[in-house]
Design a protein around this motif. Sequence first.
Motif, PDB file in Angstrom:
ATOM      1  N   GLU A  51       0.850  -1.188   0.000  1.00  0.00           N
ATOM      2  CA  GLU A  51       0.000   0.000   0.000  1.00  0.00           C
ATOM      3  C   GLU A  51       0.892   1.246   0.000  1.00  0.00           C
ATOM      4  N   GLN A  52       1.081   1.836  -1.184  1.00  0.00           N
ATOM      5  CA  GLN A  52       1.994   2.969  -1.298  1.00  0.00           C
ATOM      6  C   GLN A  52       1.526   4.175  -0.493  1.00  0.00           C
ATOM      7  N   ASP A  53       0.229   4.442  -0.488  1.00  0.00           N
ATOM      8  CA  ASP A  53      -0.265   5.602   0.252  1.00  0.00           C
ATOM      9  C   ASP A  53       0.001   5.453   1.745  1.00  0.00           C
ATOM     10  N   ASP A  54      -0.201   4.252   2.272  1.00  0.00           N
ATOM     11  CA  ASP A  54       0.065   4.016   3.694  1.00  0.00           C
ATOM     12  C   ASP A  54       1.546   4.187   4.006  1.00  0.00           C
TER      13      ASP A  54
ATOM     14  N   ARG B  75       3.713   6.082   2.344  1.00  0.00           N
ATOM     15  CA  ARG B  75       4.025   7.508   2.275  1.00  0.00           C
ATOM     16  C   ARG B  75       3.588   8.232   3.539  1.00  0.00           C
ATOM     17  N   ASP B  76       2.375   7.937   3.999  1.00  0.00           N
ATOM     18  CA  ASP B  76       1.866   8.613   5.199  1.00  0.00           C
ATOM     19  C   ASP B  76       2.733   8.295   6.409  1.00  0.00           C
ATOM     20  N   ALA B  77       3.117   7.026   6.551  1.00  0.00           N
ATOM     21  CA  ALA B  77       3.941   6.627   7.698  1.00  0.00           C
ATOM     22  C   ALA B  77       5.314   7.290   7.640  1.00  0.00           C
TER      23      ALA B  77
ATOM     24  N   ARG C 146       6.087  10.111   6.122  1.00  0.00           N
ATOM     25  CA  ARG C 146       5.942  11.549   6.382  1.00  0.00           C
ATOM     26  C   ARG C 146       5.842  11.797   7.885  1.00  0.00           C
ATOM     27  N   VAL C 147       5.077  10.971   8.584  1.00  0.00           N
ATOM     28  CA  VAL C 147       4.962  11.092  10.039  1.00  0.00           C
ATOM     29  C   VAL C 147       6.312  10.849  10.703  1.00  0.00           C
TER      30      VAL C 147
ATOM     31  N   ASP D  83       9.451  15.821   2.064  1.00  0.00           N
ATOM     32  CA  ASP D  83       8.662  15.581   0.852  1.00  0.00           C
ATOM     33  C   ASP D  83       9.537  15.443  -0.383  1.00  0.00           C
TER      34      ASP D  83
ATOM     35  N   LEU E 108      10.038  11.885  -0.714  1.00  0.00           N
ATOM     36  CA  LEU E 108       8.826  11.119  -0.946  1.00  0.00           C
ATOM     37  C   LEU E 108       8.360  11.217  -2.389  1.00  0.00           C
TER      38      LEU E 108
ATOM     39  N   ARG F 189       4.624   0.128  12.263  1.00  0.00           N
ATOM     40  CA  ARG F 189       4.588   1.296  11.383  1.00  0.00           C
ATOM     41  C   ARG F 189       5.903   1.435  10.625  1.00  0.00           C
TER      42      ARG F 189
END
Length: 253
Positions: free
Chosen positions: A25-28, A30-32, A34-35, A40, A43, A67
């Motif tokens: 899951e690329q979006d997950d 990326r979000d992890a 970034r946190v 960016d 990313l 995570r």
Amino acid sequence: MGQNLAGLGLTLDDFTGQRAIDALEQDDLRDALRVAGVPDSQLTWLAFPRGRPVNRVLIARDSQTGRCKGLMLIEACGTADETGLVIEAVIPASSPAAQTLLRRMISFLILRMQTMDVRPAGLMVYTRNPLLCAVLQTVGEGIPAAGFYPDPDGRVIALRTAGLAHRMAAAAGVAGRFDVTRRALTADRSATAADGPFPAVLDLRRAGESQLTEGARKLFRDRPDRARRPVPAAAVATLAPPAQPPRRQHRRA
């Protein structure tokens, strides 16, 4: 179950094969990341596919929460006579733990070469993270007979390693720009592009199987306070976020 990364509170998951990589899951991720503090600018390079298929993905996860705390993308490249691997790492800003994580990821990849049909002639990083270049140099110093290019220390250039570096860059379809990396690994930040890309190559052709295995195992076990070589300040500073101006203190009358 992931490989435990002792001393870091992380586990390392190894994904190979197109089906397993496509299922990530690329979006997950990326979000992890970034946190976790990944800028960016790094990313933007996290996108599958990237011109060539990604052959392997290493994901470092928090041992407690699962995570994502960092990852490494590995692509195959080569010519008719040589094969190589191109790697990019996406991790938070520089720290001793980040250096250790990168060193262990690269060492783990070298150890996995035993399972590959053809042993790669070298590893090339093509990255926006100059710390990855510095760590690749550290790994090379821990493996007898390995060669690193570009050498920032001003020593005589090994033509065989330089030739491999430029052939790998051409095979990967990327511009050489090795001088940018050389400057990023020294104190001369004035001539360094802040966002790269920074290419560097580790030549493994002269290293025997036992040298590769023993060197990579030792590097994989090293703790943060046992890093073999301090990362140049320029590489760290290029990654670091800009300093914030000090807050003005107001005195009460």
